[in-house]
Enzyme design. Sequence first.
Site, PDB file in Angstrom:
ATOM      1  N   GLU A  59     -52.649   4.180  59.134  1.00  0.00           N
ATOM      2  CA  GLU A  59     -54.032   3.953  59.523  1.00  0.00           C
ATOM      3  C   GLU A  59     -54.586   5.162  60.281  1.00  0.00           C
ATOM      4  O   GLU A  59     -55.731   5.575  60.088  1.00  0.00           O
ATOM      5  CB  GLU A  59     -54.116   2.697  60.405  1.00  0.00           C
ATOM      6  CG  GLU A  59     -55.494   2.082  60.475  1.00  0.00           C
ATOM      7  CD  GLU A  59     -55.451   0.673  61.070  1.00  0.00           C
ATOM      8  OE1 GLU A  59     -55.293  -0.294  60.303  1.00  0.00           O
ATOM      9  OE2 GLU A  59     -55.537   0.542  62.303  1.00  0.00           O
ATOM     10  N   GLU A 103     -55.390   7.662  57.838  1.00  0.00           N
ATOM     11  CA  GLU A 103     -56.581   7.260  57.094  1.00  0.00           C
ATOM     12  C   GLU A 103     -57.834   7.600  57.899  1.00  0.00           C
ATOM     13  O   GLU A 103     -58.824   8.127  57.376  1.00  0.00           O
ATOM     14  CB  GLU A 103     -56.529   5.762  56.779  1.00  0.00           C
ATOM     15  CG  GLU A 103     -57.667   5.301  55.888  1.00  0.00           C
ATOM     16  CD  GLU A 103     -57.693   3.791  55.679  1.00  0.00           C
ATOM     17  OE1 GLU A 103     -56.792   3.086  56.198  1.00  0.00           O
ATOM     18  OE2 GLU A 103     -58.632   3.319  55.022  1.00  0.00           O
ATOM     19  N   CYS A 110     -55.576  -5.415  60.450  1.00  0.00           N
ATOM     20  CA  CYS A 110     -54.309  -6.142  60.573  1.00  0.00           C
ATOM     21  C   CYS A 110     -54.462  -7.601  60.955  1.00  0.00           C
ATOM     22  O   CYS A 110     -53.488  -8.327  61.018  1.00  0.00           O
ATOM     23  CB  CYS A 110     -53.361  -5.426  61.511  1.00  0.00           C
ATOM     24  SG  CYS A 110     -54.182  -4.622  62.855  1.00  0.00           S
ATOM     25  N   SER A 121     -60.205  -0.540  56.997  1.00  0.00           N
ATOM     26  CA  SER A 121     -59.056   0.290  56.639  1.00  0.00           C
ATOM     27  C   SER A 121     -58.380  -0.364  55.455  1.00  0.00           C
ATOM     28  O   SER A 121     -58.327  -1.595  55.358  1.00  0.00           O
ATOM     29  CB  SER A 121     -58.085   0.342  57.830  1.00  0.00           C
ATOM     30  OG  SER A 121     -56.811   0.697  57.380  1.00  0.00           O
ATOM     31  N   LYS A 181     -51.906 -15.793  58.927  1.00  0.00           N
ATOM     32  CA  LYS A 181     -50.856 -15.013  58.249  1.00  0.00           C
ATOM     33  C   LYS A 181     -50.274 -15.781  57.070  1.00  0.00           C
ATOM     34  O   LYS A 181     -49.778 -15.202  56.110  1.00  0.00           O
ATOM     35  CB  LYS A 181     -49.739 -14.669  59.245  1.00  0.00           C
ATOM     36  CG  LYS A 181     -50.131 -13.634  60.282  1.00  0.00           C
ATOM     37  CD  LYS A 181     -50.135 -12.224  59.701  1.00  0.00           C
ATOM     38  CE  LYS A 181     -50.710 -11.242  60.737  1.00  0.00           C
ATOM     39  NZ  LYS A 181     -50.984  -9.924  60.117  1.00  0.00           N
ATOM     40  N   GLU A 213     -52.562 -15.014  54.415  1.00  0.00           N
ATOM     41  CA  GLU A 213     -52.449 -13.596  54.052  1.00  0.00           C
ATOM     42  C   GLU A 213     -51.241 -13.353  53.144  1.00  0.00           C
ATOM     43  O   GLU A 213     -51.328 -12.623  52.145  1.00  0.00           O
ATOM     44  CB  GLU A 213     -52.319 -12.754  55.325  1.00  0.00           C
ATOM     45  CG  GLU A 213     -52.312 -11.259  55.055  1.00  0.00           C
ATOM     46  CD  GLU A 213     -51.930 -10.455  56.285  1.00  0.00           C
ATOM     47  OE1 GLU A 213     -52.685  -9.543  56.669  1.00  0.00           O
ATOM     48  OE2 GLU A 213     -50.866 -10.739  56.885  1.00  0.00           O
ATOM     49  N   GLU A 267     -52.559 -10.029  45.905  1.00  0.00           N
ATOM     50  CA  GLU A 267     -52.142  -8.616  45.827  1.00  0.00           C
ATOM     51  C   GLU A 267     -50.949  -8.305  46.735  1.00  0.00           C
ATOM     52  O   GLU A 267     -50.464  -7.182  46.740  1.00  0.00           O
ATOM     53  CB  GLU A 267     -53.329  -7.697  46.176  1.00  0.00           C
ATOM     54  CG  GLU A 267     -53.786  -7.708  47.635  1.00  0.00           C
ATOM     55  CD  GLU A 267     -54.776  -8.822  47.971  1.00  0.00           C
ATOM     56  OE1 GLU A 267     -54.844  -9.800  47.204  1.00  0.00           O
ATOM     57  OE2 GLU A 267     -55.451  -8.722  49.008  1.00  0.00           O
ATOM     58  N   CYS A 272     -53.606 -11.166  69.284  1.00  0.00           N
ATOM     59  CA  CYS A 272     -52.566 -12.021  68.716  1.00  0.00           C
ATOM     60  C   CYS A 272     -51.893 -12.902  69.756  1.00  0.00           C
ATOM     61  O   CYS A 272     -51.425 -13.996  69.447  1.00  0.00           O
ATOM     62  CB  CYS A 272     -51.496 -11.164  68.048  1.00  0.00           C
ATOM     63  SG  CYS A 272     -52.180 -10.133  66.763  1.00  0.00           S
TER      64      CYS A 272
END
Lengths: 1043, 585
Positions: free
Chosen positions: B278, B281, B298, B318, B357, B360, B365, B516
């Site tokens: 990241e 990036e 994230c 990102s 999560k 996710e 993908e 989190c």
Amino acid sequence: MKPHEFEILKQQFQERILPAVPMIFVGMGTCGIGNGADVIFNRLEARISETKSPYLLKQTGCFGFCAQEPLVTLYQPGKPLLVYCRVNEKDAIHLVDALTKGRIYNKKILCRIDEWDFRESQVHFGKGYAEIPHWDEIPFFKGQKKIVLRHAGLIDPEDIRDYFAVGGYRALKKTLEMQQEDVVSEILASKLRGRGGAGFPTGIKWSIMQKAEDDQKYIICNADEGDPGAYMNRNEIESDPHMLIEGMIIGAYAMGATEGIAYVRAEYPLAVKRLKKAIEQATEWGLLGENILDSGFNFNLYVVEGAGAFVCGEETALIASIEGKAGRPMPRPPYPAAKGLYGKPTNINNVETWCNVPVIIEKGSEWFRQTGTEKSSGTKVFSLVGKIKNTGLVELPLGSTLEHFIFNIGEGTGTTKRVKAVQTGGPSGGCIPLEYFSTPVDYESLAGIGAIMGSGGMVVMDQDNCMVDVARYFLEFNSAESCGKCTPCREGLSQALAILTRITKGQGTFADLERLELLGRTIKDTSICALGQTAPNPILTTMKYFRKEYEEHIREKRCHAGVCDTLYMALCENSCPMHMNIPAYIELIKEDRLDEAFEVTLRDNPLPGTIGRICHFHCQMRCRREQLDEPVSQGEIHRYLADTIYKLGKENEIYNRLIKEKLKPTGRKIAIVGAGPAGLTAAYYLVRLGHEVTVYEALHEAGGVLRFGIPQYRLPKSVLQKEVQFIRKLGVKFLFNQRLGQNFSFETLIDKYDAVYLAIGAWKDIDPYIPGEKAKGVFAGTEILKELALGKMPKLGERVVIIGGGNVAIDAARSLWRLGKDVAVVYRREKGDMPANVAEIFEAEAEKINYHFLAAPHEILTDARGKVKALKVEVMSGGSIDTSGRRRPVSTGKFEEIPCDSVVLAIGERVDSAHLSQHGLAATKDGRLIVDPFTFLTSVTKIYAGGDSVTGPSTAAEAMGMARKAAESIDLALMNENRFHMLFRKFEYKNLVPQNPKVSPKNRSAKLTVKERIGNFQEVECGYTGEQARNEVNRCLRCDVRC
Amino acid sequence: MKITINNQPLEVQEGLTIMEACNAVGIHVPCLCYLKDVSHNASCGVCVVEVKNAKSLLRSCITQVTDGMDITTNSQRVMEARRVNIELMLANHPQECLGCDRNQNCELQEITFDLGIHERPFVRTKKEYSPKDESSLSLVRDPEKCILCGRCVAVCREVQGVKAIDFAWRGLKSRISTYMDLGMGIVACTNCGQCALVCPTGAITEKSAIGDVWKALNDPEKVVLVQTAPAIRVGIGEAMGMPYGSLVTGQMVAGLRRLGFSKVFDTNFAADLTIIEEGNELINRIKNGGILPMITSCSPGWIKFIEHFYPKSLAHLSTCKSPQQMFGAVAKTYYAEKTGIDPRNIVVVSIMPCTAKKFEARRPEMDGAYHYWKDKLKLTNEDHFYDVDAVLTTRELARMFREIGIDFTHLPAEQFDNPLGESTGAAVIFGTTGGVMEAALRTAYEVFTGKTLTDINFTSVRGLSGIREAEVDLDDKKIKVAVVHTLKNAGILLEQIENGTSPYTFIEVMTCPGGCLGGGGQPIPTNTEIRLKRAESIYYEDAHKGIRKSHENPEILTLYKDFLKEPLGEKSHHLLHTKYIWRGY
């Protein structure tokens, strides 16, 4: 526009109110249209055009008298308005045609209106038609004060010019020339309070809002009228939308709001349509929008249709609803005046509150305060509905009593049923019993007795309403309409509903009542909004005022009103004080099983032949067949059954069966005092239960009033004797000529018996308190009847006047007539108000007995020797309806003398319990013994009482019904187990409901002709023939059969 | 101002509610719907108190004290009203405490016990049973257990700005529902799980993966790897009965070994990897005129939020996968290769503080490793596997520990396995709001400027205020960065971006309040005070780590050397980066 321009407008449009040609207007509110007003309107329009008449026709709002819809009003120049009621299509044609012929259609005229105080404009229509009552002379309108409804039914709500013509919008003009603070002060000074129900002072609400500072403020009209049976607001909008608009513009100006919203129930499409149209017109005339009347003040008004939820009438929920959210109340504070619609300061008032505003501004607060009470000024509009004769919208000054509303304006139930209670304030109001009808209708007084004013619904209930069911109904509504946000309301109401439902099914317990009270308290105390805070009122008030009904449902599993259908077999059975299984004997006769049919009746009623003749026939008062043609003659059938069995001599077989199945001797001794219907019934059941029963009777024979009161021509001695004989055969010991306190003492009873049942009846005549009552030739009705029963000839003269309207009076009259006397009956009320059996009144008439109705005895006139020479009576007239549902006799000041030589007083009897109270028995002021309503135990251990000595004079069947229950209670107390059911047995019979019953009037038994009755006491009614009886049983609809 | 509580005169400050005033003097007023910072629905009717001269009882949660107020919290009237309201709630609440996820951690149960309610005087009045909503991959709603306190609605609307659930119907039929009753898996729900965290009963819980994990652990064919997110080590201790914010990294590792995991790895390793990708990036976008500001990716709740509500801004995200997914991809490729284990036999289990999560891990993908091996191992469609096989929340992990009777407080501290267990201080602060930003800045600064940071603590991005910003000097270039937590605050920054007024170059977004450590899968209760304690432990662990910058993690360097070759390289592109879609409002 300038002020004088309003005057010009008024003049210009004056012809809309007082045109030069006749004008017909039709009341076309939702209620009128529902009754066909639109059809009438079309018919009138067609007829006017067919006849090419020059008459004007217009639609108006509703004049308020719903029971008389459709209402049509006729205006002719120079003549009073004529209001026609219940107009049909034919009437409409006649009305036009008569007018064309220069006449007046003279049918169905309700009243006339000479002049009308439009409050802002006095209008004189004309003079004439003196024979027709003026509008404020007929009961429904008498005493009404139309402030809010002043234009309703008289102007066209869809045309602003009508409103101008009666002075509309002048108050607005006046307002715009005032300072904002002054407008608020005027409202404050008027002491106007919120008409939505809570009664918060409108002026205070306005001044808080006025002081709130913000770039945007809103005002809202709450027209989300959701109470079942309430439709005041609907009519106010439908009949006079501009008054509401004017009120709102004035309010907006005073409080500095530039946007207004009328939140109208979507279920009121006509109100929505008319209000929208009125807003358009007001906008066109520059009364809404930018720079109103050149004042620089801007105000726009919109209509938002409600979301169909009752809770949206609550202001925070209403705001949420306007914002497009679900209608759920928010906790307050913040109040809407601080943070309301879209978070901006908002003022919400009810339709009627807004409607009061223009007149307050126009006439001033002082004028307004003259109406109503100190704390509650002005009027309030109520919708009077339910079991009431005159349904409609009633506008009365605040502080008028409930009695005034229900009996003077509403004229009672309009049926023979008696008013029991009134529910005010809709589903969250309270049920107020008749005893509290003197309560003034204002915010504090109603709250003081557990009800609320609410928005103005008034639902009247009569004796056929079950108050437990009423509470359950309202709870069902409240529970379904709870928004579901807060626990007490959402969960609590559902629990209360479940409990009430259980009680109405006979599954309730006394613990349930405590739980209901607890729930009611908690819901009231912890709900967020007014819906929850008031929702328990129907439970709490019915429990407070009608607790006995709850107890009957729980303890006896009975619903005396005959509403909770799991608690009764059939309405006739339920209405019968003895709960005779009427469907069973009817069906058994149908199946030709007469013996069994008789056995059924005998088990329920020890005197079947007697009661089959002389009963009040409570059973017929609720017979469902009445909706088709006439009630079934359960009594006649009953009598036929007994007579037939006796004729066939089959009774002994059945008697022996009952004697054989007597329960084993218990060794318990029971004394019964009095051998009247109550005493005989108690003896009959108690002896069958195995007890040793002794009956003490003051006279020399058994039967009480049946033997010594009711004349032979109604009840032959032989029938009663046979039935008493059977009771004796069962083992009951009778001691005659034994008067309590004279021939035996109260102590003897206490010492010798395990239980005592007092059934001493009501024999003592009520003293009349009229001058001359001690004169020679004055007699007591009961004494006359007793003497006749003993076969003696009373020493009366030839011209007898009997005072009274009950059975004793009629029995005495008919008996004396048979003896050839010239008899007259004097009664202070009207014929329909007489408490005597209708059939008896009718027969007496047939026998040509003279009635003097509306004649109040004034004095018994005597001659020089102190002998009766005449009865002086005051001529009365029928006044307003009193709480008994009858017209109150009103003095006219005119007197008459009825010449006579004897006067018989038969104005009622009372209980003589004076000596019993010495022994500690509690009694009411008028001498009735006080007993537990379920056990019939008096205030003294093991002494029970029943019959007339407890209830005061009532029917034989009622006395017997009580005695039956008392026998059960005494047995339970003595034996400590429930054995009563062992006296009955089940009969199997068909349960078929008649298919497609046809109209067929009841069978009428043959009677002696009037001629045949003269000079003898032969029974008048001959009873059914077998064929008649079979036809009559087939009329029964068998409503006891449930799917 | 002066008030009286239960006849005791007191001096309190203005503006307090009655409940706050009572708390201040040690009287705990029970409540069910009120939750500090979240909801003041005032619906439950439990916190009522008696105030002299008031017509009815008042709700202490929303009523402010006024001078001279005479309050009684323990009268017969008050106690009766509270009891009845609880009894009323219980009437329509299933009596399934024994089988409920929230047994012994249920506010309704606790109040019932505290008020001494032993009987059920009221019977069920609801006629219909409402089915569970199991449409979501993350959460399960059981309307039967719902007491309609409205906390979930408030947290979803007021804190997250998502409005996925609301009250529906009225009266006794009232329930919490989604748009047209479609279910949380279908409507625009971000799966953040804050609703589950505030629910006083078991009406909203995570969709449990415990069964799947036990099944894998008991399968001898499988090599079950576990990764633990940074926030677990400061949460799991609480769930095992330890004080709030207990830092229990070593015991957690030991406990996981006792459960039977083959290897205990750390998501922190992947967090370091994320920073490398990241960070590069970001530098790339700055240097090459890419789309800025760039926003971190994230937090999966946040990803779903932007995918639903701000599709125009998706390019600002990102492209880096989250650490959880990077870990899965690396474990099933790099680690599999390195150890020679057939990737089909590797089961990756994540322990996450997060319910999103779970969703996710099932994004289509997220199967980079499968495609990596597809040709090499001639994999068929039936062999398909995801990079991460099962996701457990902190609460689920605690349940598993309890299930096998682990005495957590007495466990020895053990070390993570290698190579995927090595991590830096930068990685651990991923667990708190501002952590990703701080970690990224530590790396980006040094990579961008080639200089070494003198002070690696970027304290301006720490703390719990909703939106925080900082200016960073990258040699010649000053950039503005922002850190937000909660989706409502994220929405504010997105509005700026869509208006073209965003002054930022880089933005960190965390879905949950506090990041989190306050995630929807964390132990209950989680509130502001507890969040602060957890954050304190996280910064403690960072401060005491030997290596505190991601680009200095030796295992990461090895990973690049042996496998990935270079940041943003081809392998990274396939395994560590992803793309986003518009999901509709």
